[in-house]
Design a protein around this motif. Structure first.
Motif, PDB file in Angstrom:
ATOM      1  N   ASN A  41       0.860  -1.179   0.000  1.00 50.53           N
ATOM      2  CA  ASN A  41       0.000   0.000   0.000  1.00 50.53           C
ATOM      3  C   ASN A  41       0.898   1.231   0.000  1.00 50.53           C
ATOM      4  O   ASN A  41       1.505   1.577   1.011  1.00 50.53           O
ATOM      5  N   PHE A  42       1.000   1.873  -1.155  1.00 53.12           N
ATOM      6  CA  PHE A  42       1.863   3.041  -1.335  1.00 53.12           C
ATOM      7  C   PHE A  42       1.045   4.311  -1.156  1.00 53.12           C
ATOM      8  O   PHE A  42      -0.020   4.461  -1.765  1.00 53.12           O
ATOM      9  N   THR A  82       3.675  14.445  -7.752  1.00 58.21           N
ATOM     10  CA  THR A  82       3.135  13.113  -8.034  1.00 58.21           C
ATOM     11  C   THR A  82       4.260  12.097  -7.978  1.00 58.21           C
ATOM     12  O   THR A  82       5.428  12.444  -8.127  1.00 58.21           O
ATOM     13  N   SER A  83       3.911  10.835  -7.755  1.00 53.68           N
ATOM     14  CA  SER A  83       4.946   9.816  -7.655  1.00 53.68           C
ATOM     15  C   SER A  83       4.352   8.433  -7.896  1.00 53.68           C
ATOM     16  O   SER A  83       3.139   8.256  -7.928  1.00 53.68           O
ATOM     17  N   THR A  84       5.241   7.461  -8.055  1.00 53.27           N
ATOM     18  CA  THR A  84       4.875   6.052  -8.168  1.00 53.27           C
ATOM     19  C   THR A  84       5.919   5.241  -7.426  1.00 53.27           C
ATOM     20  O   THR A  84       6.896   5.793  -6.903  1.00 53.27           O
ATOM     21  N   LEU A  85       5.744   3.932  -7.402  1.00 49.26           N
ATOM     22  CA  LEU A  85       6.729   3.019  -6.846  1.00 49.26           C
ATOM     23  C   LEU A  85       7.005   1.966  -7.902  1.00 49.26           C
ATOM     24  O   LEU A  85       6.070   1.449  -8.521  1.00 49.26           O
ATOM     25  N   HIS A  86       8.280   1.666  -8.133  1.00 50.17           N
ATOM     26  CA  HIS A  86       8.657   0.693  -9.164  1.00 50.17           C
ATOM     27  C   HIS A  86       9.571  -0.366  -8.573  1.00 50.17           C
ATOM     28  O   HIS A  86      10.517  -0.043  -7.862  1.00 50.17           O
ATOM     29  N   PHE A  87       9.278  -1.637  -8.842  1.00 49.46           N
ATOM     30  CA  PHE A  87      10.097  -2.758  -8.404  1.00 49.46           C
ATOM     31  C   PHE A  87      10.955  -3.221  -9.581  1.00 49.46           C
ATOM     32  O   PHE A  87      10.426  -3.726 -10.567  1.00 49.46           O
ATOM     33  N   TRP A 131      -0.752  -2.535 -15.060  1.00 49.04           N
ATOM     34  CA  TRP A 131      -1.154  -1.206 -14.607  1.00 49.04           C
ATOM     35  C   TRP A 131      -0.426  -0.785 -13.322  1.00 49.04           C
ATOM     36  O   TRP A 131      -0.547   0.350 -12.897  1.00 49.04           O
ATOM     37  N   SER A 132       0.333  -1.686 -12.705  1.00 51.46           N
ATOM     38  CA  SER A 132       1.003  -1.340 -11.451  1.00 51.46           C
ATOM     39  C   SER A 132       2.515  -1.533 -11.547  1.00 51.46           C
ATOM     40  O   SER A 132       3.161  -1.937 -10.596  1.00 51.46           O
ATOM     41  N   ASP A 133       3.079  -1.209 -12.717  1.00 48.96           N
ATOM     42  CA  ASP A 133       4.522  -1.361 -12.891  1.00 48.96           C
ATOM     43  C   ASP A 133       5.279  -0.136 -12.387  1.00 48.96           C
ATOM     44  O   ASP A 133       6.492  -0.168 -12.237  1.00 48.96           O
ATOM     45  N   GLY A 134       4.594   0.963 -12.134  1.00 50.55           N
ATOM     46  CA  GLY A 134       5.234   2.117 -11.520  1.00 50.55           C
ATOM     47  C   GLY A 134       5.947   3.064 -12.454  1.00 50.55           C
ATOM     48  O   GLY A 134       6.648   3.960 -11.994  1.00 50.55           O
ATOM     49  N   VAL A 135       5.784   2.909 -13.770  1.00 48.85           N
ATOM     50  CA  VAL A 135       6.400   3.858 -14.691  1.00 48.85           C
ATOM     51  C   VAL A 135       5.358   4.924 -15.028  1.00 48.85           C
ATOM     52  O   VAL A 135       4.399   4.651 -15.747  1.00 48.85           O
ATOM     53  N   TYR A 187       0.035  -1.774  -4.796  1.00 47.03           N
ATOM     54  CA  TYR A 187       0.924  -2.580  -5.635  1.00 47.03           C
ATOM     55  C   TYR A 187       0.937  -3.995  -5.072  1.00 47.03           C
ATOM     56  O   TYR A 187       0.491  -4.242  -3.957  1.00 47.03           O
ATOM     57  N   GLY A 188       1.499  -4.921  -5.822  1.00 48.90           N
ATOM     58  CA  GLY A 188       1.612  -6.273  -5.315  1.00 48.90           C
ATOM     59  C   GLY A 188       2.330  -7.171  -6.292  1.00 48.90           C
ATOM     60  O   GLY A 188       2.391  -6.889  -7.487  1.00 48.90           O
ATOM     61  N   PHE A 189       2.914  -8.242  -5.774  1.00 49.83           N
ATOM     62  CA  PHE A 189       3.561  -9.213  -6.646  1.00 49.83           C
ATOM     63  C   PHE A 189       3.721 -10.532  -5.918  1.00 49.83           C
ATOM     64  O   PHE A 189       3.646 -10.622  -4.692  1.00 49.83           O
ATOM     65  N   SER A 190       3.921 -11.571  -6.724  1.00 48.89           N
ATOM     66  CA  SER A 190       4.161 -12.923  -6.224  1.00 48.89           C
ATOM     67  C   SER A 190       4.869 -13.691  -7.340  1.00 48.89           C
ATOM     68  O   SER A 190       5.092 -13.153  -8.424  1.00 48.89           O
ATOM     69  N   GLU A 191       5.191 -14.945  -7.076  1.00 45.94           N
ATOM     70  CA  GLU A 191       5.801 -15.774  -8.126  1.00 45.94           C
ATOM     71  C   GLU A 191       4.884 -15.879  -9.336  1.00 45.94           C
ATOM     72  O   GLU A 191       5.349 -16.012 -10.460  1.00 45.94           O
ATOM     73  N   ASP A 192       3.580 -15.832  -9.103  1.00 43.62           N
ATOM     74  CA  ASP A 192       2.614 -16.027 -10.179  1.00 43.62           C
ATOM     75  C   ASP A 192       2.605 -14.892 -11.191  1.00 43.62           C
ATOM     76  O   ASP A 192       2.118 -15.059 -12.296  1.00 43.62           O
ATOM     77  N   ASN A 193       3.088 -13.700 -10.828  1.00 47.62           N
ATOM     78  CA  ASN A 193       3.049 -12.602 -11.795  1.00 47.62           C
ATOM     79  C   ASN A 193       4.443 -12.049 -12.092  1.00 47.62           C
ATOM     80  O   ASN A 193       4.621 -10.870 -12.317  1.00 47.62           O
TER      81      ASN A 193
END
Length: 200
Positions: free
Chosen positions: A131-132, A149-154, A164-168, A184-190
């Motif tokens: 949760n950003f 404005t800002s985003t978060l990128h992994f 839609w949540s890649d942060g660019v 945002y979120g991630f796991s092995e599945d994505n």
């Protein structure tokens, strides 16, 4: 206990609403993707099944815990967890321990008040929910001319099924406005196999 069909979730999040499995079958007359029947969390007498659509649908069968509890010994038998982290980005000064940079007083962007930001330590099979919150209140300008404005990128995480949540900003998503949040979120599945990554 509920007997859940092979393709059914115990709990399903669809468009931000939580649904619980009833253990019932025989819903093919509704053209559902599988024989699974759910009730909406706030409407226990409701009955739902799901077919393909535009809303994101995620199984929520993992135990949800605060992110720091996911920093544990990882074993082959460790249960997979849903690890929830809450990060706020703020413009601060390099005037306290945890934010000192090069010995000079300057403005910096820091996650949860530290540089670098807090570590995200999880086990293989865990899922990260991030949760950003954009907590930038000072006036600043990005290279594109937008302000505050800002985003978060992994880095290195492909965000398969979540482009839609890649942060660019302005490429894969709109930037987050001040005082607003974005999940945002991630796991092995994505697209996040076990390994070491960094975020900014």
């Amino acid at each position: 206990s509920i007997v859940v069909g092979e393709d059914c979730c115990k709990r399903k999040n669809v468009g931000g609403h939580l649904y619980h499995n009833l253990g019932m079958t025989k819903t093919t007359e509704y053209k559902c993707t599988s024989d699974c029947v759910y009730f909406k969390q706030d409407k226990p007498h409701s009955r739902y099944c799901f077919k393909p659509g535009n809303l994101a649908s995620v199984c929520e069968d993992k135990q949800t815990v605060p992110g720091y509890k996911c920093d544990r010994e990882c074993t082959p038998n460790s249960p997979s967890l849903r690890c929830v982290f809450n990060f706020t980005l703020e413009m601060l000064k390099t005037d306290v321990d945890g934010r000192r940079a090069d010995g000079r007083l300057r403005s910096v962007l820091a996650y949860n008040g530290t540089i670098p930001g807090p570590p995200i330590v999880i086990c293989k099979g865990d899922e990260v929910v991030m949760n950003f919150t954009n907590g930038i209140t000072e006036e600043m300008r990005n290279m594109d001319g937008s302000g505050n404005t800002s985003t978060l990128h992994f880095h290195g995480i492909r965000m398969q099924n979540r482009p839609w949540s890649d942060g660019v900003p302005f490429v894969t998503q709109c930037p987050t406005l001040p005082s607003h949040s974005f999940p945002y979120g991630f796991s092995e599945d994505n697209g996040a196999p076990a390994g070491t990554y960094w975020y900014h």
